[in-house]
Scaffold this motif. Structure first.
Motif, mmCIF file in Angstrom:
data_model
loop_
_atom_site.group_PDB
_atom_site.id
_atom_site.type_symbol
_atom_site.label_atom_id
_atom_site.label_comp_id
_atom_site.label_asym_id
_atom_site.label_seq_id
_atom_site.Cartn_x
_atom_site.Cartn_y
_atom_site.Cartn_z
ATOM 1 N N PHE A 158 1.961 2.381 4.739
ATOM 2 C CA PHE A 158 2.494 1.352 3.843
ATOM 3 C C PHE A 158 1.421 0.897 2.844
ATOM 4 C CE2 PHE A 158 5.396 0.274 7.608
ATOM 5 C CZ PHE A 158 6.368 1.155 7.152
ATOM 6 N N ASP A 159 0.193 0.697 3.366
ATOM 7 C CA ASP A 159 -0.900 0.284 2.473
ATOM 8 C C ASP A 159 -1.185 1.371 1.432
ATOM 9 O OD1 ASP A 159 -1.132 -2.044 3.881
ATOM 10 O OD2 ASP A 159 -2.832 -1.376 5.123
ATOM 11 N N ALA A 160 -1.207 2.641 1.894
ATOM 12 C CA ALA A 160 -1.503 3.747 0.977
ATOM 13 C C ALA A 160 -0.392 3.910 -0.053
ATOM 14 C CB ALA A 160 -1.685 5.041 1.768
ATOM 15 N N GLN A 161 0.869 3.756 0.393
ATOM 16 C CA GLN A 161 1.981 3.855 -0.558
ATOM 17 C C GLN A 161 1.903 2.742 -1.593
ATOM 18 O OE1 GLN A 161 5.317 3.940 2.177
ATOM 19 N NE2 GLN A 161 5.589 6.139 1.890
ATOM 20 N N ASP A 162 1.544 1.547 -1.133
ATOM 21 C CA ASP A 162 1.368 0.437 -2.078
ATOM 22 C C ASP A 162 0.259 0.769 -3.072
ATOM 23 O OD1 ASP A 162 3.369 -0.963 -0.857
ATOM 24 O OD2 ASP A 162 2.036 -2.267 0.320
ATOM 25 N N ASP A 163 -0.816 1.404 -2.563
ATOM 26 C CA ASP A 163 -1.943 1.760 -3.434
ATOM 27 C C ASP A 163 -1.506 2.807 -4.464
ATOM 28 O OD1 ASP A 163 -4.758 1.791 -4.209
ATOM 29 O OD2 ASP A 163 -4.777 3.818 -3.361
#
Length: 949
Positions: A911-916
């Motif tokens: 989720f964090d990487a997708q947000d990034d």
């Protein structure tokens, strides 16, 4: 035609205006300047290269023989005209001179070949940045790799990479050169040229695309998962859609209406060496197979062995000279005298392909110091070398030399049958063999029509030809000021006009065009198919009117020579057919030097016919497996378009290009005629003789012609200093308001759209509108005209008005601008801005789609790890259920729990990487939106009152 300064100011701005990136008109200036025949597929490819202002480059993948160099030359020429002049060409070393000549002679662009020697000299002279030049820089792959730090710090406007299939395995960390160049050029706009962008795996396509733009696809793993299995039609269509904006390919069959092709016809001339020649061959071959050779530096053993084997096959005279050099060097080394020049420099004087071969040869270990045993070995080796040399010198005639006379008779008879001129180029790899062939032909019927061509051209015959040429062409554009370039031109001109046979070393295989000659004789046959193709391509190229006869010699006593010829003739199809070498096959070998190395190893290792045949069978099989039919079919489906679709585009492109070219040339000559009034005599619509120069400059007097004309004239073009001064003068001239009377009655031809306005008058203004957006500027010339009774003229009608003769009858006072004219200008400006905005919106949409695809690919890679953990959890649960004891069940549950914890952590990370990724995408979108903002300026060039009679 009578013109006014108002006409010429309009013409000058029209000729120099900056055009949109997707307009054929953008290339009109480059086409006017180029000394090339116009082929629509080349114009299409050049336009494709940077059709979007967001483009980071393109892959031009036309089939072999369609002129990718010309396509790149058009792009380079346009960049140069836009004053974007930091341009780098990276090419295989053997193509550097060809690139230099093509850009200089066809596009009049200043170029410099940068190599180690000149680089080091520049550093010594205090130039710490040799890549920063006022000319286009041309260098080899190896040189670019070695100087990657310098390249990466240069803000290139364009980098052209020829034979770019060498980079297609860049996704493999082991491919050092490809990865080094990709990293050094990551921010530069790039143009990749290759006939074979896809050879064995779709991952190669991923690799090439990533060199240009890493945001077309995600990482290699996600690409492999999504696209390497093309059974799903939807997946196939997605891949094709994402490739279309970056890869352009035209096939030879699609351009047949525009390009004429001739065939290659092979002749094989057998010969049988005399006993003494055969004895020398075996003695030297056995010598080269020794484990310990003092004459050859350990660091270059394999390279120098290759060179000596090629000289041995060339002639006894060539190997005699090399043996003498080796013996003398050993004697100097034994006496411990001063340091000698490197062996490769000494042998390069004879074997002219050594420089290019050495550049692509792998670096090896450094030489070791002499030991006492070495000294004894040296003395023994000197004695052997002297014995071999004496045998070589005792041989006064070679069987192959005698066979040359027979081969020439056969080839000229074939030329007579074909109706071709009796001209032949004879290629040898050795300068000493070249001298021998001159002696062989001294008693032949051809003795008075022979011209030599080599790296120095210092013989008396060449100097005499050069002196005559200089005298004949003094004061014309044929003279470049470079002795080497002018010498090459002089020798080629002599061969064309008077000569019958040119005997050329490898220098003749680079950068000269011999379409007037249709006989190619490979006296020595290179083992590198790329060099053979380059040789034959001097004659078998665009503009050749006859079938090209290719003569090769075959040693009847040498099994290995016969297998090499079979490999080159059958596997590479070099010597017959319409197109010669197959691009699939040539692309499969990566580097011709590498194939030379493989063949040299067979010569070194194998002694018996059985060993030789087994090794060549293995090599041919290996090459065969690299050419996979399934992948060939995939390449066709992915990269090629329907013939009818391509042909229709080419037809439209041909019509538009010729229209703009003719329009620009006519406008340039009209402008020139007006501005040089009294200084030149005009000879029709395409030539004039400059009698005096109205400018303070060193512009030469004499005959001037538009490009693509023949004759001993200066080539007149937009980029010529004379044209530049004329354009400057016309653009900068201040023009007060005036009344112009246009006279339709003396105009040649009928202009229907103007006839309703005969006898009427009105006002007119011409404005220059400049719009800057997306880091590009484009100019628009806006005509606003109206009759005195308020009727607004279409812009096309106003333009046609300035195609009619006119005279200025009255100068008017400067006054307030006509409000009607101002309203028309404002409306037309708004319409232009609206059109540009719509066009840029389409570019923006395409870029946003590209970024969406890139972001989705990266997310696929992140989701892959979680799917893998889900699979492991399922397997662990199944394993836990299958256990029988409580202890094992508890241990199984602990493993499941640990995996679930790891998966949950990965999910949060996902989720964090997708947000990034989304943030990075939004940031890129914001940057693009910022570039979309238009900066507008408008200048009125002149205002007039008009009357049409």
């Amino acid at each position: 035609m009578t013109l006014t300064p108002y006409h010429t100011k309009y013409f000058a701005h029209e000729l120099t205006k900056r055009c949109p990136s997707d307009s054929i008109e953008k290339l009109a200036g480059a086409l006017v300047d180029a000394q090339v025949d116009l082929n629509p597929h080349q114009v299409q490819a050049a336009l494709f290269a940077f059709q979007s202002p967001f483009s980071k480059g393109a892959i031009l993948a036309d089939e072999v023989g369609l002129g990718k160099t010309i396509e790149a030359g058009l792009v380079v020429s346009q960049k140069w005209a836009e004053r974007k002049r930091r341009i780098l060409i990276i090419t295989p070393s053997n193509l550097r001179k060809q690139w230099h000549q093509e850009l200089a002679e066809k596009f009049f662009l200043p170029c410099r070949i940068l190599e180690t020697k000149f680089y080091n000299e520049a550093i010594k002279l205090g130039n710490v940045r040799p890549f920063h030049d006022h000319a286009i820089v041309i260098c080899s792959y190896q040189f670019a790799r070695n100087k990657a730090p310098d390249i990466s710090t240069t803000p290139w406007d364009l980098v052209v990479i020829d034979e770019a299939h060498r980079l297609r395995n860049v996704y493999k960390p082991s491919n050092v050169i490809a990865n080094t160049l990709k990293s050094a050029l990551k921010d530069a706009p790039k143009l990749l040229l290759t006939a074979t962008p896809l050879q064995n795996s779709l991952l190669e396509l991923f690799g090439l695309v990533s060199v240009i733009d890493e945001r077309i696809f995600g990482d290699v793993q996600s690409f492999r998962e999504q696209f390497t299995a093309l059974g799903n039609q939807a997946v196939f269509n997605t891949l094709k859609t994402r490739l279309q904006p970056i890869c352009h390919r035209t096939l030879r069959r699609q351009v047949l209406p525009y390009v004429r092709y001739t065939r290659r016809l092979p002749i094989v001339q057998p010969f049988t060496p005399e006993e003494s020649e055969d004895q020398l061959y075996h003695l030297v071959s056995d010598y080269l197979r020794r484990d310990n050779l003092q004459a050859l530096p350990a660091s270059q053993r394999s390279l120098m062995t290759l060179v000596l084997r090629k000289l041995l096959a060339s002639s006894t005279f060539a190997i005699a000279g090399a043996l003498h050099s080796l013996s003398r060097r050993l004697q100097v080394h034994l006496a411990q005298l001063e340091a000698q020049a490197p062996l490769e420099e000494e042998l390069d004087q004879d074997y002219e392909a050594l420089g290019e071969t050495a550049e692509e040869w792998p670096e090896q270990q450094a030489p070791e110091p002499l030991s006492p045993a070495d000294r004894a070995a040296i003395e023994s080796e000197i004695a052997d070398l002297e014995r071999f040399r004496r045998l070589a010198v005792s041989i006064t005639h070679n069987a192959k030399g005698k066979a040359l006379l027979i081969a020439l008779q056969r080839a000229f008879a074939e030329a007579d049958r074909l109706g071709a001129p009796r001209k032949a180029i004879v290629f040898t790899e050795s300068r000493r063999t070249q001298d021998y062939l001159l002696r062989v032909l001294a008693d032949s019927p051809y003795k008075d029509s022979i011209v030599l061509f080599n790296g120095s051209n210092s013989d008396e015959r060449s100097r005499r030809i050069y002196a005559d040429w200089i005298e004949r062409h003094a004061g014309t554009d044929r003279m470049t000021g470079s002795r080497s370039a002018d010498m090459r031109s002089a020798l080629v001109d002599y061969f064309k006009e008077q000569g019958q046979i040119m005997i050329a070393t490898e220098a003749g295989a680079e950068g000269i065009n011999l379409q007037f000659c249709s006989l190619v004789v490979n006296y020595d046959l290179p083992w590198n198919p790329q060099r053979i193709e380059q040789r034959i391509g001097r004659c078998h190229r665009y503009g050749q009117q006859h079938d090209v006869v290719v003569v090769n010699f075959l040693n009847q006593k040498n099994e290995a020579d016969q297998r090499v010829f079979q490999l080159l003739a059958e596997k590479f199809q070099l010597f017959e057919g319409v197109f010669g070498v197959s691009d699939e096959v040539l692309g499969a070998i990566e580097s011709g030097v590498d194939l030379e190395r493989r063949i040299a190893e067979i010569y070194q290792r194998c002694r018996t016919p059985e060993e030789i045949n087994a090794s060549f069978d293995a090599l041919q099989n290996e090459l065969g497996t690299q050419i996979d039919e399934a992948m060939t079919q995939t390449r066709r489906q992915l990269l090629e378009h329907f013939d009818d679709e391509v042909r229709e585009k080419l037809r439209v492109s041909d019509e538009h290009s010729r229209h703009f070219l003719n329009h620009f040339e006519r406008m340039l000559m009209k402008l020139t005629r007006h501005e040089l009034n009294g200084h030149a005599d005009f000879l029709g619509d395409s030539a004039f003789r400059l009698k005096s120069c109205p400018f303070d400059s060193d512009i030469p007097l004499g005959l001037y012609e538009l490009p693509r004309r023949s004759g001993e004239a200066h080539l007149y073009r937009l980029g010529h200093p004379l044209a530049q001064r004329i354009l400057e003068q016309a653009k900068d001239r201040e023009l007060p308001p005036a009344e112009l009377v246009f006279d339709l009655s003396i105009h040649e031809g009928k202009v229907s759209v103007l006839e309703p306005f005969v006898g009427r008058s009105g006002t007119l203004a011409l404005a220059l509108l400049t719009i800057e957006a997306l880091d590009q500027s484009e100019d628009h010339l806006i005509f606003a005209a109206a009759t005195d009774d308020g009727r607004v003229l279409d812009e096309a009608v106003a333009r046609r008005l300035f195609g009619v003769p006119a005279r200025a009858v009255t100068q008017l006072p400067n006054g307030n601008e006509d409000s009607t004219i101002q309203d028309i200008l404002s409306q037309r400006q708004e319409a232009i801005q609206r059109t540009i905005s719509q066009r840029n919106a389409a570019f923006f949409e395409a870029e946003a789609d590209k970024l969406d695809g890139w972001a989705d690919d990266l997310k696929v890679g992140l989701e892959r790890e979680i799917k893998d953990l889900d699979r492991q959890i399922k397997e662990a649960r199944r394993a836990a259920k299958a256990t029988l004891t409580l202890e094992d069940k508890l241990a199984g549950q602990k493993q499941v729990k640990a995996l679930e914890t790891q998966r949950n952590t990965k999910r949060r990370a996902l989720f964090d990487a997708q947000d990034d990724i989304d943030r990075r995408r939004e940031q890129l979108i914001a940057e693009i939106e910022g570039k979309l903002q238009q900066r507008v300026s408008q200048t009125t060039l002149f205002s007039i009152r008009w009357k049409l009679t």
